[in-house]
Design an enzyme around this catalytic site. Structure first.
Site, PDB file in Angstrom:
ATOM      1  N   GLU A 143     -36.144  33.873  -4.488  1.00 61.92           N
ATOM      2  CA  GLU A 143     -37.103  34.618  -4.411  1.00 61.92           C
ATOM      3  C   GLU A 143     -36.784  35.848  -4.255  1.00 61.92           C
ATOM      4  OE1 GLU A 143     -40.580  33.283  -2.231  1.00 61.92           O
ATOM      5  OE2 GLU A 143     -40.602  31.449  -3.418  1.00 61.92           O
ATOM      6  N   GLU A 199     -44.895  35.509 -10.879  1.00 61.89           N
ATOM      7  CA  GLU A 199     -46.092  34.766 -10.481  1.00 61.89           C
ATOM      8  C   GLU A 199     -47.208  35.623 -10.239  1.00 61.89           C
ATOM      9  OE1 GLU A 199     -45.062  31.657  -7.307  1.00 61.89           O
ATOM     10  OE2 GLU A 199     -47.089  31.468  -6.915  1.00 61.89           O
ATOM     11  N   ASP A 244     -39.674  24.513  -3.661  1.00 64.79           N
ATOM     12  CA  ASP A 244     -39.955  24.445  -2.524  1.00 64.79           C
ATOM     13  C   ASP A 244     -41.399  24.507  -2.140  1.00 64.79           C
ATOM     14  OD1 ASP A 244     -40.854  27.115  -2.836  1.00 64.79           O
ATOM     15  OD2 ASP A 244     -39.594  28.006  -1.260  1.00 64.79           O
ATOM     16  N   SER A 245     -42.350  24.265  -3.078  1.00 65.38           N
ATOM     17  CA  SER A 245     -43.699  24.010  -3.063  1.00 65.38           C
ATOM     18  C   SER A 245     -43.749  22.520  -2.599  1.00 65.38           C
ATOM     19  CB  SER A 245     -44.655  24.082  -4.452  1.00 65.38           C
ATOM     20  OG  SER A 245     -43.707  23.583  -5.304  1.00 65.38           O
ATOM     21  N   ASP A 293     -34.915  25.130  -5.850  1.00 59.08           N
ATOM     22  CA  ASP A 293     -35.094  26.274  -5.188  1.00 59.08           C
ATOM     23  C   ASP A 293     -34.279  26.305  -3.955  1.00 59.08           C
ATOM     24  OD1 ASP A 293     -37.157  27.923  -6.071  1.00 59.08           O
ATOM     25  OD2 ASP A 293     -38.707  26.782  -5.438  1.00 59.08           O
ATOM     26  N   LYS A 304     -32.887  28.635  -8.106  1.00 58.37           N
ATOM     27  CA  LYS A 304     -33.739  29.675  -8.002  1.00 58.37           C
ATOM     28  C   LYS A 304     -33.929  30.284  -6.750  1.00 58.37           C
ATOM     29  CE  LYS A 304     -38.571  29.010  -8.654  1.00 58.37           C
ATOM     30  NZ  LYS A 304     -39.028  29.564  -7.254  1.00 58.37           N
TER      31      LYS A 304
HETATM   32  O1  KIV Z   1     -42.082  26.265  -5.637  1.00 55.57           O
HETATM   33  C1  KIV Z   1     -42.582  26.307  -6.555  1.00 55.57           C
HETATM   34  O2  KIV Z   1     -42.951  25.274  -7.024  1.00 55.57           O
HETATM   35  C2  KIV Z   1     -42.489  27.585  -7.488  1.00 55.57           C
HETATM   36  C3  KIV Z   1     -43.242  27.433  -8.835  1.00 55.57           C
HETATM   37  C4  KIV Z   1     -44.689  27.660  -8.514  1.00 55.57           C
HETATM   38  C5  KIV Z   1     -42.669  28.553  -9.678  1.00 55.57           C
HETATM   39  O3  KIV Z   1     -41.717  28.379  -7.140  1.00 55.57           O
END
Ligand code: KIV
Length: 278
Positions: A120, A186, A49-50, A88, A118
């Site tokens: 969090e 992280e 989600d970055s 994510d 993924k």
């Molecule tokens: O969203 C993302 O890119 C991440 C990684 C930095 C682990 O969660």
């Protein structure tokens, strides 16, 4: 390779089985061309989600939607052959209940073709992770600095310093017991990342964590020098593509202004010629 000569895609159990073995190579991708570039070198490609900050100019990941993740997941899928694709779950799409998480994770898997999601959070998300894993959704967990909790943390600070280390250890153990096939760690102190890696039964994937982790992940745009406003200590720049792009764009602008581009070799003649197809 499979018996038929096709490349076999890496699965969540393959990643789980890499605990304590050769380091896992993981990078993010949000588009087909970057997915094609990273795929031959990676074990895991994360549609993180970055993407909200890196490609959409958002100030945090909080504004990222499930539809954005689906669109980027579909683009990445088209570029992958061998790596495990993980997508994510964005903020607000899974925290309410295990049932909410299942509905949105199932949609991500069905519409992007990803083999895992993924999410969090540690102890608080353990019940949800257990629920998903029991229903056919492999989960990569993410503890330590969890960027979706930026407002709770008051910034993107290192997590798990001093007495706070116990909280991160409990988180990593809880998500492992709940069935996560790997855990992203992280921005935590190095000794803590090392200790957690020795303690838990699934691979740890470090970002600002430790060389001792079972794998490493970086945001591709960061390590390629494309997301130039962001220079945290944990990112090693393997290229400066942003600077190269800036120089190329400046050269193009100068050529256009001096009427040096297009040159004869970029133009089509009146009669068709070999080489005109493109
Ligand atoms: O969203 C993302 O890119 C991440 C990684 C930095 C682990 O969660």
């Amino acid at each position: 390779m499979s018996a038929t000569g096709e490349t076999k895609a890496i699965t969540p159990p393959d990643i789980r089985a890499r605990k304590g073995r050769a380091p896992l190579v993981c990078l993010t991708a949000y588009t087909t061309p970057i997915a094609r570039l990273v795929d031959p070198h990676c074990d895991v490609v994360l549609v993180g989600d970055s993407v909200g900050m890196v490609l959409h100019g958002l100030s945090s990941t909080l504004g990222v939607t499930l539809d954005m993740m689906i669109m980027h997941g579909q683009a990445v899928r088209r570029g992958l052959v061998r790596s495990l694709m993980v997508v994510d779950l964005p903020f607000g799409s899974y925290e309410e209940s295990p049932v909410q998480a299942f509905g949105n994770a199932a949609r991500l898997m069905a519409q992007t073709g990803c083999a895992a999601v993924k999410l969090e959070g540690g102890e608080k998300m353990a019940e949800t992770i257990r629920f998903l894993c029991a229903r056919g959704i492999p989960v990569m967990a993410h503890v330590g600095l969890t960027p979706q909790a930026v407002n709770t943390f008051g910034g993107y600070r290192v997590q798990g310093r001093g007495e706070d280390a116990e909280r991160i250890r409990r988180d990593a153990n809880a998500v492992t017991e709940a069935g996560a096939f790997s855990v992203v760690l992280e921005k935590v102190p190095e000794p803590l990342a090392k200790r957690i890696t020795a303690e838990i039964a699934v691979p740890t994937i470090g970002i600002g964590a430790s060389l001792a982790c079972d794998g490493q992940i970086l945001v591709s745009d960061d390590m390629l020098g494309l997301f130039s406003s962001f220079r945290p200590k944990f990112v090693k720049r393997y290229a400066e593509l942003g600077e190269q792009a800036d120089a190329a764009i400046a050269a193009y602008a100068a050529d256009v202004r001096r009427r040096c581009f297009p040159a004869a070799e970029h133009l089509y003649t009146h009669e068709a010629r070999a080489g005109d197809v493109t």
